[in-house]
Motif scaffolding. Sequence first.
Motif, PDB file in Angstrom:
ATOM      1  N   ARG A   1       3.728   0.559   2.743  1.00 14.93           N
ATOM      2  CA  ARG A   1       3.294  -0.364   3.794  1.00 14.93           C
ATOM      3  C   ARG A   1       3.251  -1.766   3.212  1.00 14.93           C
ATOM      4  O   ARG A   1       2.702  -1.980   2.141  1.00 14.93           O
ATOM      5  CB  ARG A   1       1.929   0.036   4.337  1.00 14.93           C
ATOM      6  CG  ARG A   1       1.892   1.448   4.938  1.00 14.93           C
ATOM      7  CD  ARG A   1       0.506   1.804   5.446  1.00 14.93           C
ATOM      8  NE  ARG A   1       0.476   3.124   6.058  1.00 14.93           N
ATOM      9  CZ  ARG A   1       0.181   4.243   5.413  1.00 14.93           C
ATOM     10  NH1 ARG A   1      -0.114   4.195   4.121  1.00 14.93           N
ATOM     11  NH2 ARG A   1       0.181   5.400   6.034  1.00 14.93           N
ATOM     12  N   TRP A   2       3.814  -2.715   3.940  1.00 17.85           N
ATOM     13  CA  TRP A   2       3.891  -4.082   3.443  1.00 17.85           C
ATOM     14  C   TRP A   2       3.693  -5.041   4.616  1.00 17.85           C
ATOM     15  O   TRP A   2       3.763  -4.652   5.775  1.00 17.85           O
ATOM     16  CB  TRP A   2       5.255  -4.343   2.783  1.00 17.85           C
ATOM     17  CG  TRP A   2       6.418  -4.109   3.686  1.00 17.85           C
ATOM     18  CD1 TRP A   2       7.048  -2.911   3.915  1.00 17.85           C
ATOM     19  CD2 TRP A   2       7.064  -5.064   4.527  1.00 17.85           C
ATOM     20  NE1 TRP A   2       8.060  -3.072   4.835  1.00 17.85           N
ATOM     21  CE2 TRP A   2       8.098  -4.375   5.233  1.00 17.85           C
ATOM     22  CE3 TRP A   2       6.901  -6.433   4.750  1.00 17.85           C
ATOM     23  CZ2 TRP A   2       8.937  -5.018   6.133  1.00 17.85           C
ATOM     24  CZ3 TRP A   2       7.743  -7.065   5.654  1.00 17.85           C
ATOM     25  CH2 TRP A   2       8.743  -6.370   6.322  1.00 17.85           C
TER      26      TRP A   2
ATOM     27  N   SER B   1       0.866  -1.171   0.000  1.00 14.27           N
ATOM     28  CA  SER B   1       0.000   0.000   0.000  1.00 14.27           C
ATOM     29  C   SER B   1       0.905   1.225   0.000  1.00 14.27           C
ATOM     30  O   SER B   1       1.688   1.431   0.934  1.00 14.27           O
ATOM     31  CB  SER B   1      -0.912  -0.004   1.230  1.00 14.27           C
ATOM     32  OG  SER B   1      -1.765   1.127   1.228  1.00 14.27           O
TER      33      SER B   1
ATOM     34  N   ARG C   1       6.522   0.887  11.685  1.00 14.18           N
ATOM     35  CA  ARG C   1       6.119   0.976  10.288  1.00 14.18           C
ATOM     36  C   ARG C   1       4.708   1.541  10.125  1.00 14.18           C
ATOM     37  O   ARG C   1       4.411   2.235   9.155  1.00 14.18           O
ATOM     38  CB  ARG C   1       6.194  -0.412   9.663  1.00 14.18           C
ATOM     39  CG  ARG C   1       6.285  -0.417   8.155  1.00 14.18           C
ATOM     40  CD  ARG C   1       6.149  -1.809   7.595  1.00 14.18           C
ATOM     41  NE  ARG C   1       6.803  -2.818   8.397  1.00 14.18           N
ATOM     42  CZ  ARG C   1       6.371  -4.072   8.473  1.00 14.18           C
ATOM     43  NH1 ARG C   1       5.295  -4.447   7.823  1.00 14.18           N
ATOM     44  NH2 ARG C   1       7.020  -4.960   9.212  1.00 14.18           N
ATOM     45  N   PHE C   2       3.829   1.263  11.119  1.00 13.70           N
ATOM     46  CA  PHE C   2       2.450   1.725  11.025  1.00 13.70           C
ATOM     47  C   PHE C   2       2.147   2.824  12.034  1.00 13.70           C
ATOM     48  O   PHE C   2       0.991   3.087  12.351  1.00 13.70           O
ATOM     49  CB  PHE C   2       1.494   0.538  11.198  1.00 13.70           C
ATOM     50  CG  PHE C   2       1.550  -0.420  10.046  1.00 13.70           C
ATOM     51  CD1 PHE C   2       0.786  -0.206   8.909  1.00 13.70           C
ATOM     52  CD2 PHE C   2       2.401  -1.507  10.065  1.00 13.70           C
ATOM     53  CE1 PHE C   2       0.855  -1.074   7.828  1.00 13.70           C
ATOM     54  CE2 PHE C   2       2.468  -2.379   8.991  1.00 13.70           C
ATOM     55  CZ  PHE C   2       1.691  -2.161   7.866  1.00 13.70           C
TER      56      PHE C   2
ATOM     57  N   ASP D   1      12.320   5.625   3.192  1.00 19.54           N
ATOM     58  CA  ASP D   1      11.149   6.496   3.224  1.00 19.54           C
ATOM     59  C   ASP D   1      11.272   7.631   2.214  1.00 19.54           C
ATOM     60  O   ASP D   1      10.293   8.031   1.580  1.00 19.54           O
ATOM     61  CB  ASP D   1      10.959   7.089   4.621  1.00 19.54           C
ATOM     62  CG  ASP D   1      10.526   6.032   5.630  1.00 19.54           C
ATOM     63  OD1 ASP D   1       9.988   5.006   5.194  1.00 19.54           O
ATOM     64  OD2 ASP D   1      10.739   6.237   6.826  1.00 19.54           O
TER      65      ASP D   1
ATOM     66  N   GLY E   1       0.182  -5.713   8.975  1.00 20.16           N
ATOM     67  CA  GLY E   1      -0.354  -4.361   8.872  1.00 20.16           C
ATOM     68  C   GLY E   1      -1.392  -4.187   7.786  1.00 20.16           C
ATOM     69  O   GLY E   1      -2.307  -3.377   7.912  1.00 20.16           O
ATOM     70  N   LEU E   2      -1.265  -4.944   6.689  1.00 24.49           N
ATOM     71  CA  LEU E   2      -2.187  -4.776   5.564  1.00 24.49           C
ATOM     72  C   LEU E   2      -3.501  -5.530   5.760  1.00 24.49           C
ATOM     73  O   LEU E   2      -4.498  -5.212   5.126  1.00 24.49           O
ATOM     74  CB  LEU E   2      -1.524  -5.256   4.262  1.00 24.49           C
ATOM     75  CG  LEU E   2      -0.331  -4.442   3.770  1.00 24.49           C
ATOM     76  CD1 LEU E   2       0.225  -5.037   2.478  1.00 24.49           C
ATOM     77  CD2 LEU E   2      -0.711  -2.977   3.553  1.00 24.49           C
TER      78      LEU E   2
ATOM     79  N   PHE F   1      -6.025  -0.465   4.584  1.00 36.71           N
ATOM     80  CA  PHE F   1      -5.183   0.170   3.579  1.00 36.71           C
ATOM     81  C   PHE F   1      -5.459  -0.458   2.208  1.00 36.71           C
ATOM     82  O   PHE F   1      -5.600  -1.679   2.089  1.00 36.71           O
ATOM     83  CB  PHE F   1      -3.704  -0.008   3.919  1.00 36.71           C
ATOM     84  CG  PHE F   1      -3.264   0.750   5.128  1.00 36.71           C
ATOM     85  CD1 PHE F   1      -3.236   2.137   5.119  1.00 36.71           C
ATOM     86  CD2 PHE F   1      -2.879   0.080   6.286  1.00 36.71           C
ATOM     87  CE1 PHE F   1      -2.827   2.846   6.244  1.00 36.71           C
ATOM     88  CE2 PHE F   1      -2.468   0.779   7.407  1.00 36.71           C
ATOM     89  CZ  PHE F   1      -2.446   2.170   7.393  1.00 36.71           C
TER      90      PHE F   1
ATOM     91  N   ILE G   1       5.579   6.533   1.473  1.00 37.00           N
ATOM     92  CA  ILE G   1       5.318   5.556   2.517  1.00 37.00           C
ATOM     93  C   ILE G   1       4.868   4.265   1.852  1.00 37.00           C
ATOM     94  O   ILE G   1       3.879   4.235   1.121  1.00 37.00           O
ATOM     95  CB  ILE G   1       4.241   6.065   3.492  1.00 37.00           C
ATOM     96  CG1 ILE G   1       4.710   7.334   4.192  1.00 37.00           C
ATOM     97  CG2 ILE G   1       3.896   4.989   4.523  1.00 37.00           C
ATOM     98  CD1 ILE G   1       3.682   7.944   5.115  1.00 37.00           C
TER      99      ILE G   1
END
Length: 334
Positions: free
Chosen positions: A98-99, A87, A268-269, A157, A103-104, A199, A96
């Motif tokens: 997100r993986w 995401s 990360r989140f 980042d 988290g996803l 996400f 950013i």
Amino acid sequence: MIKPKVTLFLPGLHWNHQWQSNCSWLIPQVNTDCLLPFFFKGQLSSRVFSYSELLWHYVWRDLAINDFYRSIWKEDPIQLIIASPVSQELQLHKMIVRWGSEGLSLNLTEAKAFCEMLSHYYAADGLQFFPFTQDIWLLKSNQPLVFSSLPPCDLPDLVTDEMRIQGKDAWLIERWQSEIQMLLSSHPINKVRSNNQLFPINGLCLWRLPSRPLAPMSSALLLHSKEWAWLTPQAQLKQEEILYKLKLLLENGQSVIIFSDALDIAKRFYHWPLYQQQFSWWSKVLTYLLERLEQRLLRQITLVSPGRALALKPQRRFTLFHRKLPSYAGQWPR
């Protein structure tokens, strides 16, 4: 008798000036005393560690992707390409990414639907997608692809040239990734995910597993990973069991390697209350190890985060020359 040593791999522990300035409000809420001996007296390694390197050596050792590839396509993988769903959110001078399943919250049914759509769209290009797990997909190409790229866990980042794909077919991979971003963004599943405040899955990172052989491990491995618990029973070790098993192994003279991604998931989140909670827990582990080092029951403690490693050894009781110790400056680069 050789005294044991302990190595802690803690992704998410980026303790440097930039991190401190960005999160200055968080620092007073956590006790950093357990880190100070490493920065005052630790020896900084010249070797640079990437997150994927740590995962490959300690977590992905038993990853049976090649066997899975053969079971799906009935042939040996000439070139194994991993497609990681991510995401992405572009901000000012910053991307950013997100993986990871933790988290996803991506499930296997959604992953299969995404892969079927992409396989149908790219059938003319000779591409096939198939989910190994919900967050690790495989890509099969009828033509050899020459490229190199970073896995999502290694992406910085800041938007820099490091994020660019290299190699003869880099332009083709970048074209596919741009198309895939639009295809995934408009997929009906993402509308459902948006309604559920999840996400969106709006991109793929294409990369390869390292081909180099793994060195044998001579130390006991304590692996705590919510992200990779599906991969191996070792990763399902509960956090509260780590300290108990660590004490037991050290009392038997066994060197220990500890890997945990708990700090990284929280960082990360941007889940700072969880980060504070996890940091407080790991500070207890570090405090225990520092006590054993002071009692000269350990020969070394090494603290590793993506970037560099700091090794701390017992201080000599008598020295002929006084060595001026460096002041605390946060040794890990971002």
